[in-house]
Motif scaffolding. Structure first.
Motif, PDB file in Angstrom:
ATOM      1  N   THR A 143      45.352  39.100  20.666  1.00  0.00           N
ATOM      2  CA  THR A 143      46.603  38.607  21.245  1.00  0.00           C
ATOM      3  C   THR A 143      47.790  39.269  20.564  1.00  0.00           C
ATOM      4  O   THR A 143      48.761  39.669  21.226  1.00  0.00           O
ATOM      5  CB  THR A 143      46.700  37.080  21.116  1.00  0.00           C
ATOM      6  OG1 THR A 143      45.521  36.469  21.646  1.00  0.00           O
ATOM      7  CG2 THR A 143      47.901  36.545  21.890  1.00  0.00           C
ATOM      8  N   GLU A 146      51.202  33.331  25.550  1.00  0.00           N
ATOM      9  CA  GLU A 146      50.678  32.640  26.724  1.00  0.00           C
ATOM     10  C   GLU A 146      50.168  33.622  27.773  1.00  0.00           C
ATOM     11  O   GLU A 146      49.089  33.453  28.344  1.00  0.00           O
ATOM     12  CB  GLU A 146      51.761  31.747  27.335  1.00  0.00           C
ATOM     13  CG  GLU A 146      51.288  30.980  28.570  1.00  0.00           C
ATOM     14  CD  GLU A 146      52.385  30.156  29.205  1.00  0.00           C
ATOM     15  OE1 GLU A 146      52.131  29.548  30.246  1.00  0.00           O
ATOM     16  OE2 GLU A 146      53.508  30.116  28.650  1.00  0.00           O
ATOM     17  N   THR A 147      50.951  34.673  28.019  1.00  0.00           N
ATOM     18  CA  THR A 147      50.527  35.687  28.988  1.00  0.00           C
ATOM     19  C   THR A 147      49.292  36.427  28.489  1.00  0.00           C
ATOM     20  O   THR A 147      48.383  36.735  29.264  1.00  0.00           O
ATOM     21  CB  THR A 147      51.665  36.683  29.255  1.00  0.00           C
ATOM     22  OG1 THR A 147      52.818  35.972  29.705  1.00  0.00           O
ATOM     23  CG2 THR A 147      51.261  37.698  30.325  1.00  0.00           C
ATOM     24  N   ARG A 158      46.311  34.336  29.199  1.00  0.00           N
ATOM     25  CA  ARG A 158      45.978  34.367  30.635  1.00  0.00           C
ATOM     26  C   ARG A 158      45.277  35.678  31.018  1.00  0.00           C
ATOM     27  O   ARG A 158      44.343  35.676  31.830  1.00  0.00           O
ATOM     28  CB  ARG A 158      47.245  34.191  31.465  1.00  0.00           C
ATOM     29  CG  ARG A 158      47.864  32.793  31.390  1.00  0.00           C
ATOM     30  CD  ARG A 158      49.204  32.768  32.086  1.00  0.00           C
ATOM     31  NE  ARG A 158      49.073  33.124  33.506  1.00  0.00           N
ATOM     32  CZ  ARG A 158      50.070  33.610  34.229  1.00  0.00           C
ATOM     33  NH1 ARG A 158      51.253  33.853  33.671  1.00  0.00           N
ATOM     34  NH2 ARG A 158      49.883  33.885  35.506  1.00  0.00           N
ATOM     35  N   GLN A 165      41.758  35.525  29.726  1.00  0.00           N
ATOM     36  CA  GLN A 165      40.993  34.563  30.516  1.00  0.00           C
ATOM     37  C   GLN A 165      40.580  35.176  31.850  1.00  0.00           C
ATOM     38  O   GLN A 165      39.483  34.909  32.359  1.00  0.00           O
ATOM     39  CB  GLN A 165      41.817  33.295  30.756  1.00  0.00           C
ATOM     40  CG  GLN A 165      41.067  32.183  31.476  1.00  0.00           C
ATOM     41  CD  GLN A 165      39.867  31.687  30.677  1.00  0.00           C
ATOM     42  OE1 GLN A 165      39.994  31.383  29.496  1.00  0.00           O
ATOM     43  NE2 GLN A 165      38.703  31.637  31.306  1.00  0.00           N
ATOM     44  N   LYS A 166      41.445  36.017  32.414  1.00  0.00           N
ATOM     45  CA  LYS A 166      41.105  36.725  33.651  1.00  0.00           C
ATOM     46  C   LYS A 166      39.869  37.605  33.437  1.00  0.00           C
ATOM     47  O   LYS A 166      38.972  37.647  34.279  1.00  0.00           O
ATOM     48  CB  LYS A 166      42.290  37.567  34.098  1.00  0.00           C
ATOM     49  CG  LYS A 166      42.016  38.482  35.284  1.00  0.00           C
ATOM     50  CD  LYS A 166      41.920  37.739  36.576  1.00  0.00           C
ATOM     51  CE  LYS A 166      43.256  37.432  37.158  1.00  0.00           C
ATOM     52  NZ  LYS A 166      43.159  36.898  38.544  1.00  0.00           N
ATOM     53  N   ASP A 175      36.867  35.343  33.259  1.00  0.00           N
ATOM     54  CA  ASP A 175      36.498  34.838  34.587  1.00  0.00           C
ATOM     55  C   ASP A 175      35.733  35.868  35.398  1.00  0.00           C
ATOM     56  O   ASP A 175      34.958  35.509  36.290  1.00  0.00           O
ATOM     57  CB  ASP A 175      37.751  34.405  35.353  1.00  0.00           C
ATOM     58  CG  ASP A 175      38.436  33.195  34.724  1.00  0.00           C
ATOM     59  OD1 ASP A 175      37.774  32.491  33.937  1.00  0.00           O
ATOM     60  OD2 ASP A 175      39.625  32.968  35.004  1.00  0.00           O
ATOM     61  N   ASP A 232      36.415  29.200  27.701  1.00  0.00           N
ATOM     62  CA  ASP A 232      37.812  29.580  27.788  1.00  0.00           C
ATOM     63  C   ASP A 232      38.160  30.528  26.649  1.00  0.00           C
ATOM     64  O   ASP A 232      37.538  30.493  25.585  1.00  0.00           O
ATOM     65  CB  ASP A 232      38.726  28.351  27.713  1.00  0.00           C
ATOM     66  CG  ASP A 232      38.519  27.411  28.895  1.00  0.00           C
ATOM     67  OD1 ASP A 232      38.177  27.913  29.978  1.00  0.00           O
ATOM     68  OD2 ASP A 232      38.684  26.191  28.715  1.00  0.00           O
ATOM     69  N   THR A 290      49.176  43.365  32.951  1.00  0.00           N
ATOM     70  CA  THR A 290      49.882  42.307  33.674  1.00  0.00           C
ATOM     71  C   THR A 290      49.691  42.416  35.180  1.00  0.00           C
ATOM     72  O   THR A 290      49.943  41.448  35.902  1.00  0.00           O
ATOM     73  CB  THR A 290      51.380  42.344  33.346  1.00  0.00           C
ATOM     74  OG1 THR A 290      51.860  43.691  33.427  1.00  0.00           O
ATOM     75  CG2 THR A 290      51.640  41.809  31.942  1.00  0.00           C
ATOM     76  N   LEU A 296      47.464  39.722  36.930  1.00  0.00           N
ATOM     77  CA  LEU A 296      47.914  38.368  37.223  1.00  0.00           C
ATOM     78  C   LEU A 296      48.543  38.238  38.598  1.00  0.00           C
ATOM     79  O   LEU A 296      48.902  37.142  39.009  1.00  0.00           O
ATOM     80  CB  LEU A 296      48.921  37.907  36.166  1.00  0.00           C
ATOM     81  CG  LEU A 296      48.403  37.891  34.724  1.00  0.00           C
ATOM     82  CD1 LEU A 296      49.497  37.416  33.784  1.00  0.00           C
ATOM     83  CD2 LEU A 296      47.170  37.006  34.609  1.00  0.00           C
ATOM     84  N   ASN A 345      46.803  35.840  41.855  1.00  0.00           N
ATOM     85  CA  ASN A 345      47.056  34.433  42.091  1.00  0.00           C
ATOM     86  C   ASN A 345      48.325  34.222  42.881  1.00  0.00           C
ATOM     87  O   ASN A 345      48.399  33.363  43.749  1.00  0.00           O
ATOM     88  CB  ASN A 345      47.147  33.681  40.756  1.00  0.00           C
ATOM     89  CG  ASN A 345      45.798  33.608  40.063  1.00  0.00           C
ATOM     90  OD1 ASN A 345      44.761  33.686  40.712  1.00  0.00           O
ATOM     91  ND2 ASN A 345      45.809  33.456  38.753  1.00  0.00           N
TER      92      ASN A 345
END
Length: 398
Positions: A58, A71-72, A75, A78-79, A82, A95, A216, A219, A222
């Motif tokens: 991070t 936070e980004t 995410r 996490q993508k 997934d 997670d 980025t 993202l 979504n």
């Protein structure tokens, strides 16, 4: 039939996005290996090969400007989780946690799932790399209907090549392979109007496997998916008060009210379905107003069809605009579909400086014919393209 084609296009788009995630994940994996962030690590008397520490990664994402904040960064990772690209070394956490936990790329430990979609993607990438590296490659920039397309080929040329190189046993098998690549969003007809046929139709690789991805971009899916329920919703490309940490953008029309809309960063697209009358007058304290979702009424006096635009002698002229985006975007709003139109232009933005006006129709984006596309697809082309945007627009003759 139209419904079936729509479903096929949607599936192709979803598979295309998964492919983009895999490419971005692999590019990240190689960069982390080069940066020695991935290495053998010892934890509780056991050595885990080829791991990274979540908290360190991070930090790396922020330091290398791949994520604006933690936070980004979470995410983004996490993508990748997934999509089964990374996982916790013991699979104890489903997670991604920004902590001193060990994670690993599945490609580094041999657990990457080789399902049909992945195999098709890898086949498409292999074919692309072979064609790009060939000295006499037929993968070229070509023009159709006055629009230039990148990474194109004639379908009959591709079929010939696949058979000659032993990639397919015969022409029928070659066509079936190309049809599969098209269904998975790897190739497409340049205007999206045809399935794959052994003919002289022009196709292109929809994916540029060698393009450097910004994480980025992952993202944006979504936002596109959320906006699909509102096909006329605009997307905004200028940030309000960028020197502040505001998450609002301006949707601006000349001589109209300022509309404040809730939005996201330049690298993604926002869904703006909501109240149609949420307008604010321009004031010095505009940046302090709460963000309000809106879906303003179309600026078009009546719907216009592609047939009207393209009919010989029609009262429309085509113009080419070169828009150099600034730190906060390009400064315009697109709405609708088939064709899309310019809903709003920021008078002080790059688009206005390039000559963009409200009510113009979007003909092409970076050489790609887009009259048949909706605003979600066009927004994706813009967001994932270069900072210098070349658009062809059509406007009415006064």
């Amino acid at each position: 039939m139209d419904s079936l084609c729509s479903i096929q296009k949607q599936k192709a788009t979803e598979r295309h996005h998964r492919a983009e995630v895999m490419i971005a994940g692999e590019q990240l994996r190689l960069r982390l290996h080069d940066g020695k962030l991935i290495k053998d690590r010892r934890y509780h008397l056991r050595t885990y090969p080829n791991c990274f520490v979540a908290k360190e990664l991070t930090d790396w994402l922020i330091n290398h400007k791949e994520a604006p904040d933690r936070e980004t960064g979470i995410r983004l990772m996490q993508k990748l989780m997934d999509h089964n690209i990374i996982h916790h070394v013991c699979d104890e956490h489903l997670d991604y946690k920004d902590a001193k936990l060990l994670y690993r790329f599945r490609k580094d430990d041999g657990t990457f799932p080789l399902n049909k979609d992945v195999k098709v993607f890898m086949r498409g990438q292999s074919l692309y790399e072979t064609l790009i590296n060939a000295e006499d490659t037929f993968l070229k920039v070509r023009e159709e209907n006055a629009v230039k397309y990148q990474r194109t080929f004639l379908s009959c040329e591709m079929v010939d090549w696949l058979v000659q190189e032993g990639e397919a046993a015969n022409r029928k098998e070659a066509v079936e392979l190309c049809q599969t690549l098209l269904e998975h969003g790897i190739i497409q007809h340049v205007s999206g109007r045809h399935q794959f046929y052994d003919s002289d139709l022009l196709y292109q690789f929809r994916i540029n496997f060698r393009r450097r991805r910004r994480l980025t971009e992952l993202l944006s899916e979504n936002s596109l998916r959320a906006s699909s329920d509102s096909p006329d919703s605009p997307f905004c490309l200028r940030k309000l008060n960028p020197e502040q940490n505001s998450s609002s953008f301006l949707s601006v029309q000349p001589n109209k009210e300022i509309k404040l809309v809730s939005a996201v960063r330049r690298s993604s697209v926002t869904s703006l379905a909501g109240g149609a009358n949420a307008y604010f007058n321009l004031s010095p304290s505009l940046g302090l107003l709460p963000a309000v979702e809106c879906n303003p009424k179309s600026v078009l006096k009546r719907p216009i069809t592609n047939e009207e635009l393209l009919t010989p002698g029609a009262p429309y002229v085509k113009k080419t605009l070169t828009i150099v985006g600034d730190a906060v975007g390009w400064g315009f709003v697109v709405r609708g579909g088939q064709p899309c139109h310019i809903q709003a232009v920021d008078p002080g933005g790059p688009a206005a400086a390039a000559g963009m006006k409200v009510c113009q129709f979007v003909y092409s984006v970076n050489g790609i014919y887009v009259l048949h596309l909706d605003y979600q697809t066009i927004s994706s082309l813009i967001m994932t393209g270069p900072r210098t945007l070349v658009m062809e627009v059509m406007e009415g003759i006064e």
